[in-house]
Design a protein around this motif. Structure first.
Motif, PDB file in Angstrom:
ATOM      1  N   ASN A   1       0.792  -1.231   0.000  1.00 23.48           N
ATOM      2  CA  ASN A   1       0.000   0.000   0.000  1.00 23.48           C
ATOM      3  C   ASN A   1       0.822   1.277   0.000  1.00 23.48           C
ATOM      4  O   ASN A   1       0.254   2.364  -0.093  1.00 23.48           O
ATOM      5  CB  ASN A   1      -0.955   0.017   1.203  1.00 23.48           C
ATOM      6  CG  ASN A   1      -2.000  -1.069   1.121  1.00 23.48           C
ATOM      7  OD1 ASN A   1      -2.504  -1.370   0.044  1.00 23.48           O
ATOM      8  ND2 ASN A   1      -2.315  -1.687   2.239  1.00 23.48           N
ATOM      9  N   THR A   2       2.144   1.169   0.141  1.00 27.19           N
ATOM     10  CA  THR A   2       2.984   2.365   0.151  1.00 27.19           C
ATOM     11  C   THR A   2       4.148   2.179  -0.820  1.00 27.19           C
ATOM     12  O   THR A   2       4.538   1.052  -1.144  1.00 27.19           O
ATOM     13  CB  THR A   2       3.550   2.657   1.551  1.00 27.19           C
ATOM     14  OG1 THR A   2       4.503   1.648   1.901  1.00 27.19           O
ATOM     15  CG2 THR A   2       2.440   2.706   2.597  1.00 27.19           C
TER      16      THR A   2
ATOM     17  N   ARG B   1      -4.647   0.367  -2.747  1.00 28.32           N
ATOM     18  CA  ARG B   1      -4.582   1.690  -3.373  1.00 28.32           C
ATOM     19  C   ARG B   1      -4.508   1.523  -4.885  1.00 28.32           C
ATOM     20  O   ARG B   1      -3.427   1.353  -5.456  1.00 28.32           O
ATOM     21  CB  ARG B   1      -3.380   2.479  -2.839  1.00 28.32           C
ATOM     22  CG  ARG B   1      -3.515   2.806  -1.356  1.00 28.32           C
ATOM     23  CD  ARG B   1      -2.552   3.900  -0.952  1.00 28.32           C
ATOM     24  NE  ARG B   1      -2.833   5.141  -1.662  1.00 28.32           N
ATOM     25  CZ  ARG B   1      -2.053   6.226  -1.587  1.00 28.32           C
ATOM     26  NH1 ARG B   1      -0.966   6.202  -0.853  1.00 28.32           N
ATOM     27  NH2 ARG B   1      -2.368   7.316  -2.260  1.00 28.32           N
TER      28      ARG B   1
ATOM     29  N   CYS C   1      -7.038   1.819   2.670  1.00 29.62           N
ATOM     30  CA  CYS C   1      -5.582   1.663   2.664  1.00 29.62           C
ATOM     31  C   CYS C   1      -5.034   1.505   4.074  1.00 29.62           C
ATOM     32  O   CYS C   1      -3.880   1.118   4.265  1.00 29.62           O
ATOM     33  CB  CYS C   1      -4.914   2.835   1.954  1.00 29.62           C
ATOM     34  SG  CYS C   1      -5.120   4.437   2.758  1.00 29.62           S
TER      35      CYS C   1
ATOM     36  N   TYR D   1      -4.121   3.629   6.350  1.00 29.69           N
ATOM     37  CA  TYR D   1      -3.114   4.553   6.872  1.00 29.69           C
ATOM     38  C   TYR D   1      -3.583   5.179   8.186  1.00 29.69           C
ATOM     39  O   TYR D   1      -2.783   5.620   8.989  1.00 29.69           O
ATOM     40  CB  TYR D   1      -2.890   5.699   5.871  1.00 29.69           C
ATOM     41  CG  TYR D   1      -2.079   5.361   4.645  1.00 29.69           C
ATOM     42  CD1 TYR D   1      -1.849   4.053   4.252  1.00 29.69           C
ATOM     43  CD2 TYR D   1      -1.534   6.368   3.857  1.00 29.69           C
ATOM     44  CE1 TYR D   1      -1.113   3.749   3.120  1.00 29.69           C
ATOM     45  CE2 TYR D   1      -0.801   6.090   2.721  1.00 29.69           C
ATOM     46  CZ  TYR D   1      -0.592   4.783   2.357  1.00 29.69           C
ATOM     47  OH  TYR D   1       0.127   4.492   1.232  1.00 29.69           O
ATOM     48  N   CYS D   2      -4.893   5.254   8.374  1.00 29.75           N
ATOM     49  CA  CYS D   2      -5.497   6.042   9.448  1.00 29.75           C
ATOM     50  C   CYS D   2      -5.598   5.267  10.763  1.00 29.75           C
ATOM     51  O   CYS D   2      -6.653   4.756  11.118  1.00 29.75           O
ATOM     52  CB  CYS D   2      -6.889   6.506   9.023  1.00 29.75           C
ATOM     53  SG  CYS D   2      -7.937   5.156   8.414  1.00 29.75           S
TER      54      CYS D   2
ATOM     55  N   GLN E   1      -3.343  11.583   8.566  1.00 31.04           N
ATOM     56  CA  GLN E   1      -2.660  10.451   7.959  1.00 31.04           C
ATOM     57  C   GLN E   1      -3.262  10.033   6.618  1.00 31.04           C
ATOM     58  O   GLN E   1      -2.655   9.264   5.880  1.00 31.04           O
ATOM     59  CB  GLN E   1      -2.717   9.244   8.905  1.00 31.04           C
ATOM     60  CG  GLN E   1      -2.145   9.517  10.283  1.00 31.04           C
ATOM     61  CD  GLN E   1      -2.470   8.394  11.253  1.00 31.04           C
ATOM     62  OE1 GLN E   1      -2.000   7.272  11.095  1.00 31.04           O
ATOM     63  NE2 GLN E   1      -3.280   8.681  12.252  1.00 31.04           N
ATOM     64  N   CYS E   2      -4.437  10.529   6.298  1.00 29.47           N
ATOM     65  CA  CYS E   2      -5.167  10.063   5.113  1.00 29.47           C
ATOM     66  C   CYS E   2      -4.603  10.668   3.827  1.00 29.47           C
ATOM     67  O   CYS E   2      -4.563  11.905   3.686  1.00 29.47           O
ATOM     68  CB  CYS E   2      -6.643  10.427   5.234  1.00 29.47           C
ATOM     69  SG  CYS E   2      -7.622   9.933   3.793  1.00 29.47           S
TER      70      CYS E   2
END
Length: 344
Positions: A109-110, A145, A260, A262-263, A319-320
């Motif tokens: 995802n990153t 993502r 994703c 991230y949050c 964080q989003c």
């Protein structure tokens, strides 16, 4: 059952695939019966992962004697060569097979995760070695993502891509699916019910089934669920129904959450679940699993309003990558509990 050529792999796969992630949560005999019934009914795509508890062992014990009847996909979430190699070697033993059709680099995802997996000494190098030795046939990638996946697959290093596609998450249609089609890759859509939120099941299944994908992967755990999923795709989707489903997806996807993850939330609120289910709850209502989510997480959701560190600048929203109004959506979910009380 509809069968299509799975990209450039040369394999013909069933339009409905069996997602084995949830099998460890049911009795073994029930899981075994579901897997064998699926094969009996023509489902020939079985998907699991090294990290799905003992899912791979269940597959090995239940259907390894029918290995020639299905395309077998698993995953490794490890990014380094050694750990990914261990996963693949263990998967072969667990599933009692000499070869795995597809190993997917899981949950990327990153950009940092992608680089770690793809650089020298990464998981992709291990997968290539296992492919050269004949232990795996194809290599895929999975993630949450779609816009990043579309860029990553353009490098032509993968044979397949696994992504979300459902009435509440239609985002893979924008860039990812067209790019995978251009590259003649295997296209596997997951989470048709968005993790147990979207109902009715028939409508939920028919949306991804109507799109340009090869396999719709559903996490089934019983013969009854296999029957329900098969019934949903028994007939092809006509133009009028497709337009209706796409209009509904445009409405339900207004939350814009890609899941994703991230949050991270200091109160442990599962923000993607709240975001994605928000419009579903208003428009269609939720499956029992979705209602259960809101009951289990009631105290956490209600506590968000009084959490002082997030009042001025919510930590989750910082964080989003999509700058979504997360706190507002959680507040709306909290208000829904009050409305339930006043209508009883």
């Amino acid at each position: 059952m509809r069968y299509t050529m799975f990209g450039h792999t040369g394999h013909r796969v069933s339009s409905l695939g069996f997602g084995a992630m949830n099998l460890p949560g049911v009795p073994f005999e029930q899981a075994k019966a579901a897997l064998n019934y699926a094969l009996d009914e023509g489902i020939n795509y079985i998907d699991t992962a090294a990290g799905y508890r003992n899912s791979e062992e269940i597959i090995g014990e239940s259907i390894s004697h029918r290995r020639s009847e299905f395309f077998l996909a698993t995953k490794t979430k490890n990014r380094d060569y050694a750990s990914a190699m261990e996963d693949m070697e263990r998967s072969l033993k667990r599933m009692k097979t000499d070869v795995i059709d597809l190993v997917q680099i899981h949950y990327v995802n990153t950009v940092q995760e992608f680089k770690a997996a793809m650089n020298e000494g990464g998981a992709y190098e291990a997968a290539l070695e296992m492919k050269r030795k004949g232990y795996i046939r194809f290599i895929g990638i999975t993630g949450h993502r779609p816009e990043l996946l579309a860029k990553w697959i353009a490098k032509r290093q993968f044979d397949q891509v696994l992504f979300h596609l459902n009435l509440a998450q239609p985002f893979s249609l924008d860039e990812l699916i067209p790019e995978a089609t251009r590259l003649n890759m295997g296209k596997t859509a997951m989470k048709p019910l968005s993790g147990g939120f979207i109902q009715p099941v028939s409508k939920a299944m028919r949306y991804p089934y109507s799109q340009d994908v090869h396999v719709v992967l559903s996490g089934m755990v019983s013969v009854e669920e296999v029957k329900e999923n098969l019934a949903a795709i028994r007939e092809e989707v006509g133009d009028d129904e497709r337009r209706e489903l796409e209009a509904l997806a445009a409405e339900l996807g207004n939350h814009n959450c890609r899941r994703c993850n991230y949050c991270t939330c200091p109160l442990e609120i599962k923000i993607p679940d709240v975001m994605i289910s928000s419009q579903i709850r208003k428009t269609l209502g939720l499956l029992p699993k979705g209602d259960e989510f809101y009951q289990i997480n009631k105290d956490k959701i209600l506590s968000c309003a009084d959490y002082e560190p997030c009042k001025d600048k919510p930590l989750c929203e910082q964080q989003c990558p999509y700058h979504l109004p997360m706190r507002q959506m959680v507040m709306e979910a909290a208000n829904a509990y009050d409305k339930q009380l006043t209508t009883r």
